[in-house]
Design an enzyme around this catalytic site. Structure first.
Site, PDB file in Angstrom:
ATOM      1  N   GLN A 116      -4.461  -1.736   9.753  1.00 21.84           N
ATOM      2  CA  GLN A 116      -4.423  -3.056   9.121  1.00 21.84           C
ATOM      3  C   GLN A 116      -4.976  -4.125  10.071  1.00 21.84           C
ATOM      4  OE1 GLN A 116      -3.645  -3.422   5.933  1.00 21.84           O
ATOM      5  NE2 GLN A 116      -3.835  -5.643   5.887  1.00 21.84           N
ATOM      6  N   LYS A 165       0.846  -1.205   0.000  1.00 19.40           N
ATOM      7  CA  LYS A 165       0.000   0.000   0.000  1.00 19.40           C
ATOM      8  C   LYS A 165       0.884   1.258   0.000  1.00 19.40           C
ATOM      9  CE  LYS A 165      -3.790  -2.400   2.276  1.00 19.40           C
ATOM     10  NZ  LYS A 165      -4.589  -2.666   3.482  1.00 19.40           N
ATOM     11  N   ASP A 203     -10.883   2.580   3.969  1.00 20.82           N
ATOM     12  CA  ASP A 203     -11.135   1.131   3.905  1.00 20.82           C
ATOM     13  C   ASP A 203     -12.634   0.858   3.733  1.00 20.82           C
ATOM     14  OD1 ASP A 203      -8.998  -0.658   3.944  1.00 20.82           O
ATOM     15  OD2 ASP A 203      -8.639  -0.383   6.094  1.00 20.82           O
TER      16      ASP A 203
HETATM   17  N1  GUN Z   1      -6.788  -7.034   6.247  1.00 18.37           N
HETATM   18  C1  GUN Z   1      -7.117  -7.738   5.144  1.00 18.37           C
HETATM   19  N2  GUN Z   1      -7.630  -6.930   4.193  1.00 18.37           N
HETATM   20  C2  GUN Z   1      -7.629  -5.690   4.705  1.00 18.37           C
HETATM   21  C3  GUN Z   1      -8.036  -4.415   4.184  1.00 18.37           C
HETATM   22  O1  GUN Z   1      -8.533  -4.270   3.064  1.00 18.37           O
HETATM   23  N3  GUN Z   1      -7.854  -3.359   5.036  1.00 18.37           N
HETATM   24  C4  GUN Z   1      -7.340  -3.495   6.278  1.00 18.37           C
HETATM   25  N4  GUN Z   1      -7.222  -2.404   7.035  1.00 18.37           N
HETATM   26  N5  GUN Z   1      -6.958  -4.659   6.776  1.00 18.37           N
HETATM   27  C5  GUN Z   1      -7.098  -5.745   5.994  1.00 18.37           C
END
Ligand code: GUN
Length: 293
Positions: free
Chosen positions: A96, A52, A119
Site C-alpha cells: 500500500q 481490500k 496493482d
Molecule cells: N494508494 C492509493 N491507491 C493505491 C492502490 O491502488 N494501490 C496501492 N498499493 N496503494 C495505493
C-alpha cells in the site's frame, strides 16, 4: 443526469468473481490469494487495506495482511517482497502506498514480481499496457473502464480530459482511454497542476476524469452540458456527522456539476468501490494464469 452507481455495479461484478473463485477452488483445490503489505498507520491506507482484505473474504479469496511499523528498513521490506515473490501460494502482492519517506516506492514497485503485480504498477505491466499486450491494468483505471462498460457507454471519438497525472490513476488512465479498445478510442488531453487555461481545457471534455486529489476542484463552470464526469477523488475530512469520524469528498463539486452532466459518479459509492473490483479481477486472473504462465 444518471448516476454511475459504483455500489450496484461492484456488487454485481463481485457476485461473478465469487462464482469464478468457487469454480477455481473446485478445480485446483486452492483459493486465489492476495497478500497486502501495510507499512505504518496512515489513516486512509488503513481504511483502504481493510476494505481490500474484507472484500477478498467476501468473494472467497484467501488474503493476508502483513503489517510493519514505519521504522522498517527499505532492505527488510525488499527482502520480504523477494520471499513472497518465490511463494507459490501467493497470486497477488501489493504494497500500500504512500510509504514512509526513507523507503523508495520505485524500488519497492520494481521488486514485486510483475507476474504477481495485481496493482499493475510495475514498469513491465505499464509497458505492456502501452503496447496493448496482456497485463495487469492498475486497479482504479481498470475499475473505471468496467464501470463505463457496464453502462454501455460508447466513448469512441469522445474528447476525454484527464485531470491529474499520477502514476496510479491519471497517467495510465490517459493511455487507456486512447487505446483502440471497446472503452477507449478517445482523443485524450492529460492536464495537471502546470496546465495553462485548465478551465478552458476541461470545458472541451465530453468525458472528464478528475484525479487531482483536491476537494471540489472541478466546478460547474468548468463542465460542458452533457459531459460524463468520473470523480476519482477520495478526500477525507474529520467530521462529526459520520460514524467513522470522517467524511469523504470527491474532486468534483457534485451538487453543482451533477445537473449539467449526462452521467456522474458519486463519492462515496463510485470509483472507490470499483477500484476493489479491479484488484479482485487482477488477483483472480493471476491465480488462473490468464495473463502470465
Ligand atoms: N494508494 C492509493 N491507491 C493505491 C492502490 O491502488 N494501490 C496501492 N498499493 N496503494 C495505493
Amino acid at each position: 443526469m444518471e448516476l454511475l452507481d459504483g455500489k450496484l455495479i461492484s456488487e454485481k461484478i463481485k457476485v461473478e468473481i465469487a462464482k469464478e473463485a468457487a469454480d477455481y477452488l473446485a478445480q485446483s483445490g486452492r483459493k486465489p490469494h492476495l497478500v497486502a503489505i501495510l507499512v505504518g498507520s496512515d489513516g486512509g491506507s488503513e481504511t483502504y487495506v481493510a476494505s481490500k482484505i474484507k472484500n477478498c473474504e467476501k468473494v472467497g479469496f484467501k488474503s493476508s495482511l502483513i503489517r510493519y511499523d514505519d521504522t522498517i528498513s527499505e532492505l527488510e521490506l525488499l527482502e520480504k517482497i523477494r520471499t513472497l515473490n518465490q511463494d507459490k501460494d501467493v497470486d497477488g502482492l501489493i504494497v500500500q502506498l504512500p510509504l514512509p519517506k526513507h523507503i523508495d516506492p520505485e524500488k519497492v514497485t520494481e521488486e514485486i514480481d510483475h507476474k504477481k503485480d495485481v496493482d499493475g504498477f510495475h514498469p513491465i505491466n505499464l509497458g505492456r499496457m502501452m503496447r496493448n499486450l496482456p497485463c495487469f491494468i492498475p486497479a482504479t483505471p481498470y475499475g473505471i473502464l468496467l464501470l463505463l462498460q457496464e453502462y454501455k457507454i460508447d466513448t469512441t471519438g469522445m474528447h476525454c480530459v484527464v485531470v491529474g497525472r499520477s502514476n496510479i490513476v491519471g497517467s495510465p488512465m490517459s493511455i487507456l482511454m486512447a487505446r483502440n479498445q471497446k472503452v477507449g478510442n478517445c482523443t485524450v488531453t492529460l492536464t495537471h497542476s502546470k496546465t495553462k487555461n485548465l478551465k478552458e481545457q476541461v470545458l472541451q471534455a465530453d468525458i472528464i476524469i478528475a484525479a487531482i486529489g483536491k476537494k471540489n476542484f472541478i466546478t460547474a463552470d468548468m463542465v460542458k452540458n452533457g459531459a460524463i464526469v468520473i470523480d476519482v477523488g477520495i478526500n477525507r475530512e474529520i467530521s462529526t456527522e459520520t460514524k467513522s469520524g470522517y467524511k469523504l469528498f470527491g474532486d468534483v463539486d457534485f451538487k453543482n456539476v451533477a445537473p449539467k452532466s449526462s452521467f456522474i459518479t458519486p463519492v462515496p459509492g463510485g470509483v472507490g468501490l470499483m477500484t476493489i473490483v479491479g484488484l479482485l479481477k487482477n488477483t483472480l486472473a493471476s491465480a488462473k494464469k490468464e495473463i502470465y504462465r
